[in-house]
Design a protein around this motif. Structure first.
Motif, PDB file in Angstrom:
ATOM      1  N   GLY A  68      -0.018   1.162  -3.754  1.00 38.81           N
ATOM      2  CA  GLY A  68       0.636   2.430  -3.428  1.00 38.81           C
ATOM      3  C   GLY A  68       2.050   2.554  -3.940  1.00 38.81           C
ATOM      4  N   ASN A 123      -1.067  -5.193   0.218  1.00 37.93           N
ATOM      5  CA  ASN A 123      -2.204  -5.042  -0.689  1.00 37.93           C
ATOM      6  C   ASN A 123      -2.216  -6.238  -1.634  1.00 37.93           C
ATOM      7  N   THR A 147      -5.695  -1.167  -3.271  1.00 40.53           N
ATOM      8  CA  THR A 147      -5.173   0.111  -2.777  1.00 40.53           C
ATOM      9  C   THR A 147      -3.660   0.168  -3.000  1.00 40.53           C
ATOM     10  N   ARG A 203       0.815  -1.214   0.000  1.00 43.16           N
ATOM     11  CA  ARG A 203       0.000   0.000   0.000  1.00 43.16           C
ATOM     12  C   ARG A 203       0.850   1.266   0.000  1.00 43.16           C
ATOM     13  N   ASP A 204       2.158   1.108   0.081  1.00 36.62           N
ATOM     14  CA  ASP A 204       3.062   2.254   0.036  1.00 36.62           C
ATOM     15  C   ASP A 204       4.317   1.847  -0.727  1.00 36.62           C
ATOM     16  N   THR A 264      -5.122   7.868  -4.719  1.00 30.72           N
ATOM     17  CA  THR A 264      -4.089   7.736  -3.698  1.00 30.72           C
ATOM     18  C   THR A 264      -3.025   8.824  -3.817  1.00 30.72           C
ATOM     19  N   GLN A 265      -2.568   9.315  -2.683  1.00 40.16           N
ATOM     20  CA  GLN A 265      -1.491  10.307  -2.655  1.00 40.16           C
ATOM     21  C   GLN A 265      -0.119   9.634  -2.618  1.00 40.16           C
ATOM     22  N   GLU A 266      -0.109   8.307  -2.592  1.00 45.33           N
ATOM     23  CA  GLU A 266       1.158   7.567  -2.565  1.00 45.33           C
ATOM     24  C   GLU A 266       1.823   7.536  -3.940  1.00 45.33           C
ATOM     25  N   LEU A 273      -8.430  11.864  -0.566  1.00 48.27           N
ATOM     26  CA  LEU A 273      -8.038  11.350  -1.877  1.00 48.27           C
ATOM     27  C   LEU A 273      -7.994  12.454  -2.930  1.00 48.27           C
ATOM     28  N   TYR A 277     -11.340   7.693  -5.955  1.00 49.99           N
ATOM     29  CA  TYR A 277     -10.836   9.067  -6.022  1.00 49.99           C
ATOM     30  C   TYR A 277     -11.668   9.955  -5.106  1.00 49.99           C
ATOM     31  N   PRO A 299      -7.301   2.462  -9.049  1.00 49.44           N
ATOM     32  CA  PRO A 299      -7.427   3.488  -8.007  1.00 49.44           C
ATOM     33  C   PRO A 299      -6.576   4.700  -8.377  1.00 49.44           C
TER      34      PRO A 299
END
Length: 292
Positions: free
Chosen positions: A191, A172, A189, A161-162, A214-216, A249, A239, A211
């Protein structure tokens, strides 16, 4: 004779006529008892059936009919990352249903499914308890690897996720499904940018649920992931909207799809047909479901 002696009179044996009369009386008694017993049994059974009918009407959960269509796979977006697929044969698949209260989209009431796929244990992705029926549920790590349920083959691919190998946000699971001759991929999700190993494990996508909020990931990285999977239909999900405002988001309007064709659909559901795949990658923007 002595005083204790008693004259005994022997009864004459019953005649044939007497025997016949006795048997006829016994037969009439049995016949009457049988009729009364049958009437009583029928009355009891009728009452039992009526009681069962009342119980069914008052206490049972009547699930909606399957919404299969003969043309192809019906997909419905219920908001955020929640996608609901119905195959041509009527197999229903709920992917990443949100937990009630995490977003302000209404949860469908008593929505049944045969399969539930959950990418992560984040509350806005892990609301499998809201799905009715007796579905087979594959939660995050439990879905990794090759699987088959209700005749649907699918694969779960472990990702993060990151961009730090899950150190901040955890794991994820990306899901790839084969339904009605098309390959569907839901990135969950995700990332981080997909590696060559990830791309090899996921494979080509006919329909990609992407997706984009995400800000990742940067916009460029998000679209690069879609490009690497050679997606034909690209369906943006997860979003920033008013119902999902608490999640921080990125709004869809902030995303520039560049030279990609964009098709705006006037409904939150769409039927994907193998013979109608676009020749060039096309972004399919489904109508946002109404919020609470």
């Amino acid at each position: 004779m002595g005083v204790f002696s008693k004259r005994v009179r022997h009864a004459a044996p019953p005649s044939a006529a007497d025997s016949n009369r006795s048997w006829r009386r016994a037969g009439r008694f049995r016949s009457c008892a049988g009729r009364r017993g049958g009437q009583f049994g029928g009355m009891v059974m009728r009452r039992v059936f009526c009681l069962c009918g009342v119980m069914l009407l008052c206490g049972s959960t009547i699930l909606p009919a399957q919404e299969a269509v003969p043309e192809g796979t019906k997909a419905r977006w219920f908001g955020h990352a929640f996608v609901y697929l119905v195959s041509k044969s009527g197999v229903r698949i709920a992917v990443n249903p949100f937990t009630e209260g995490t977003v302000d989209y209404p949860l469908p009431e008593r929505l049944p499914a045969e399969i539930v796929l959950i990418s992560s244990e984040a509350p806005d992705y892990s609301g499998g308890q809201h799905i009715f029926g007796l579905p087979q549920v594959f939660r995050s790590l439990a879905g990794v690897g090759a699987n088959r349920a209700n005749g649907i083959p699918f694969r779960g691919i472990n990702t993060w996720r990151d961009a730090e190998g899950g150190k901040r946000l955890g794991r994820n699971t990306v899901y790839q499904l084969e339904v009605d001759g098309l390959r569907y991929v839901h990135l969950g999700t995700l990332g981080h940018p997909l590696s060559s190993k990830d791309v090899s494990a996921i494979g080509r996508a006919d329909v990609l649920f992407l997706p984009v909020g995400t800000q990742e990931l940067s916009q460029r990285e998000i679209l690069r992931n879609a490009e690497l999977l050679e997606a034909k239909w690209i369906v943006p999900l997860a979003y920033g909207t008013e119902p999902s405002r608490r999640l921080g988001l990125r709004p869809l309007a902030d995303l520039d799809f560049g030279k990609l064709a964009v098709k705006k659909h006037e409904a939150s559901e769409f039927v994907f047909v193998k013979s109608a795949l676009p020749e060039a990658p096309t972004v399919l923007v489904l109508k946002e479901p109404a919020g609470l």
